[in-house]
Write an enzyme that holds these catalytic residues in place. Structure first.
Site, PDB file in Angstrom:
ATOM      1  N   CYS A  13      46.687  20.664 -28.449  1.00  0.00           N
ATOM      2  CA  CYS A  13      48.106  20.536 -28.594  1.00  0.00           C
ATOM      3  C   CYS A  13      48.221  19.626 -29.763  1.00  0.00           C
ATOM      4  O   CYS A  13      47.979  19.640 -30.867  1.00  0.00           O
ATOM      5  CB  CYS A  13      49.034  20.610 -27.338  1.00  0.00           C
ATOM      6  SG  CYS A  13      50.723  21.139 -27.809  1.00  0.00           S
ATOM      7  N   HIS A  60      46.605  24.736 -23.250  1.00  0.00           N
ATOM      8  CA  HIS A  60      46.680  23.956 -22.096  1.00  0.00           C
ATOM      9  C   HIS A  60      46.790  24.854 -20.871  1.00  0.00           C
ATOM     10  O   HIS A  60      46.543  26.017 -20.806  1.00  0.00           O
ATOM     11  CB  HIS A  60      47.603  22.585 -22.242  1.00  0.00           C
ATOM     12  CG  HIS A  60      49.063  23.008 -22.587  1.00  0.00           C
ATOM     13  ND1 HIS A  60      49.722  23.015 -21.331  1.00  0.00           N
ATOM     14  CD2 HIS A  60      49.805  23.224 -23.537  1.00  0.00           C
ATOM     15  CE1 HIS A  60      50.838  23.530 -21.784  1.00  0.00           C
ATOM     16  NE2 HIS A  60      50.899  23.447 -23.244  1.00  0.00           N
TER      17      HIS A  60
END
Lengths: 248, 450
Positions: free
Chosen positions: A97, A199
């Site tokens: 991310c 994630h």
């Protein structure tokens, strides 16, 4: 496997931890311990330099915009040379991310440009539209892993990332948005440097990838001893189903 | 908008509510949504009719419980309440409450995200901002954005008196430059710890940007903090708790300090987080001018709210439900369980519907490691029960102590069958609603429901 040791460096664990990044570290750590592979996790915080000889795997997670700004400045100033040298000697660098964005060339938010360390040839621009949020699954092509092996997770990012100059994606999107919601690509990989938006956290839902990272970091020819992964495989299948593909 | 239009809209909305009740689906926000569609100013107009005005409560954790305590206090003070006690805390739910209930005082818990808009309409006498934690990032976005929205509330002339948590640096700073905010906090440093929990928020000095340093952490990033360069620090709270004793699931006792007066309090609800809820409720009551005796009586009369440490009797078995929905809240529940030595079976339910948050990654930020040294039999259930069981495995909990049953009904029956001791249920929000229904069907004493 008692003589082996995996030395993990966790970058900015106090700031870049927003999507339960701690789960990724916990999985790497436990899966080494269960195989009697010696493992250490060292936090590398703001202001501290990186000794490239000291780490086999370096992890960088995601953070809120303000934290990411502070860490980006620190990354350029104190850590870039160490990261470049670590990658050059074959250490694994995994950015998730915000960490993925900072491994790239830059992140543009309107007029502002946050410089990255340019280990991945990608650029990220904060998009006009809404954030790209949801369950996601991608198919990968990694050396030593089965062709098309699937990674499943959750994505939540405002930035749109574009691969530049022939950069290779980590995978092809099966379900979800990926790098920018339109290219069909997810993440980026250049040798041992890997970035992804997945994630959920990434590694609990994809234990095969955790093992791929561990064996790549310890040395290419290494075969890890098998573990009882029945629960891990069920969790992977559940994450695949949440994304809308049949669990594999 | 005319009075007539509001009257017609209210009548239509009440009709919708009546139809829904006949259909057996009470307690929804649907009538409120109808009201707002027909009369967009309805919240402001109906709120303005409350003879004693209203108060608003928002927080990431503890909204419903804190509201329940304030409700007891206001009843002790003689108020008749218009109160969204079941936690429907967005515009539709608040509008539905305003047409459904008659009273002289409005008490509204409000969703963090919707706080600015609803405060504009409600024009409360006081707003309590109790805490902000990382919560459902897929729904609310990052915490910075909620703080910015709350700053609008702090600066608005329509917000009434600000009641702020001095121990939460994200919130205490909202009182800077505001006329006479009322602060509350904890003073007993023995009740906290010197180091933070995992995934605590990092708050920074607004002047120099340095990370705050803490002398004590109570819950997550709540504690006693100051800027290392001396710019900013925790304000001195006027309303505090000291001499705190926690008694596991059995509740707690503490000294409540209301300015110059101090009172010994016995609280029926467990954990340090509920001490915070009680002190927050007391501070809001002080801001509304309630007498000290009524505040003490109200806190001691308060029993756990809907699904928040509720104790039920299920066919002779004691059963506690404690909602878990984000890392900070779950950590406090887990800490309370770890400190309680009574035998029990645990049922943990993880759903991933929109109201729970689609993203379940937060379970990796919650310290399930706190259960590793206990001996509980644990049943994992809900739509993401497998991932929950996996989390427990990596928390060091022996797999033979953990069962997985995705369907809530069989999971509940299995958990009730495996043990004769108390059953403790830790559900996410939608799982909590389902499990309460299942417990009623299995003979839970319905009198204990809110």
């Amino acid at each position: 496997m008692a003589d082996l040791k995996l030395r993990i460096g966790a970058l900015y664990p106090d700031q870049m931890n927003i999507y339960a990044d701690r789960g990724n570290i916990a999985v790497l750590q436990r899966r080494c311990e269960w195989r009697s592979v010696d493992v250490s996790v060292t936090a590398i915080g703001l202001g501290e330099p990186i000794d490239p000889e000291q780490f086999d795997l370096i992890y960088l997670g995601g953070g809120q915009d303000d934290d990411q700004r502070r860490c980006a400045a620190d990354l350029i100033e104190r850590k870039r040379d160490g990261l470049v040298a670590a990658a050059a000697r074959g250490a694994i660098l995994l950015g998730v991310c915000g960490g993925y964005q900072l491994l790239g060339r830059w992140y543009e938010l309107g007029e502002e440009r946050i410089e990255g360390v340019s280990l991945l040839d990608v650029e990220t621009i904060r998009g006009e539209g809404s954030r790209l949020i949801g369950n996601v699954a991608i198919e990968t092509r990694l050396p030593g892993a089965p062709e098309g092996a699937v990674l499943a997770g959750f994505e939540n990012h405002g930035g749109r990332t574009r691969l530049l100059d022939g950069a290779q994606p980590l995978g092809r999107v099966l379900k979800g948005q990926g790098n920018d919601g339109s290219s069909g690509y997810e993440g980026c990989r250049a040798g041992t440097v890997i970035g992804t938006y997945l994630h959920g956290p990434l590694l609990p839902a994809n234990s095969w990838f955790a093992d791929w990272l561990i064996s790549s970091a310890l040395g290419d020819d290494l075969e890890l001893s098998p573990l009882d992964d029945s629960l891990e495989l069920e969790a992977h299948a559940a994450a695949c189903r949440a994304a809308g593909i049949a669990g594999s | 908008m005319s009075r007539l239009r509001l009257g017609i809209a209210t009548a239509v909305a009440r009709l919708v509510a009546a139809v829904l009740r006949v259909g057996g689906s009470g307690g929804t926000s649907a009538p409120g949504k109808v009201l707002l569609a027909l009369a967009p100013q309805a919240i402001a107009q109906r709120s303005a009719r409350l003879a004693r005005g209203c108060a608003v409560i928002s927080a990431t954790n503890g909204k419903t419980t804190t509201s329940a305590i304030v409700a007891e206090i206001m009843r002790a003070d003689g108020a008749t309440l218009v109160h969204n006690h079941a936690g429907a805390n967005m515009a539709g739910g608040i509008a539905a409450t305003l047409i459904d209930q008659d009273g002289d005082f409005g008490l509204f818990e409000v969703d963090e995200f919707w706080l600015p808009g609803l405060v504009q309409q409600l024009e409360p006498r006081a707003v309590l901002m109790a805490n902000l934690f990382r919560d459902q990032l897929d729904r609310y976005g990052e915490l910075d954005q909620i703080v910015n929205r709350w700053r609008e509330v702090a600066e608005s002339p329509r917000s009434g008196r600000l009641v702020l948590n001095a121990d939460d640096p994200l919130i205490a700073g909202l009182g800077d430059g505001v006329d006479d905010p009322l602060y509350f906090g904890l003073e007993d440093i023995e009740a906290g710890s010197a180091s933070p929990q995992h995934a605590s928020e990092q708050a920074c000095c607004p002047v120099c940007g340095s990370q705050f340093t803490y002398s004590v952490y109570f819950v997550g990033h709540l504690g006693h903090y100051r800027c290392p360069n001396g710019h900013a620090s925790r304000p001195n709270p006027q309303i505090t708790a000291s001499e705190i004793t926690l008694r596991g699931l059995g509740g707690s006792s503490f000294t409540l300090n209301l300015g110059a007066e101090s009172f010994s309090i016995g609280l029926a609800m467990p954990g340090l987080y509920n001490v915070y809820n009680a002190v927050a409720a007391a501070a809001l009551a002080v801001s509304l001018g309630v007498a000290s005796d009524d505040i003490v009586a109200g806190i001691e009369a308060a029993s756990p709210a809907f699904g928040r440490a509720e104790a039920l009797d299920v066919a002779g078995r004691e059963c506690s439900i404690m909602l878990i929905k984000n890392p900070a809240g779950a950590n406090e529940v887990l800490r309370t369980l770890a400190s309680d030595n009574e035998p029990r079976a645990l049922l943990i339910a993880l759903n991933d519907r929109i109201a729970d948050g689609r993203d379940i990654s937060w379970i990796w930020d919650a310290d399930f490691e706190q259960l590793a040294s206990s001996v509980d039999e644990i049943t994992c259930t809900g739509s993401r029960s497998v991932e929950l069981a996996l989390r427990l495995k990596y928390a060091g909990i022996a797999p033979e102590r953990v069962r997985v049953e995705a369907n809530l009904g069989p999971a509940l029956d299995g958990a009730l069958a495996t043990s004769t001791s108390r059953l403790v249920v830790l559900p996410t929000y939608t799982a909590m609603l389902e499990i309460r229904g299942l417990l009623v069907a299995r003979g839970a004493a319905t009198g204990s429901f809110a």
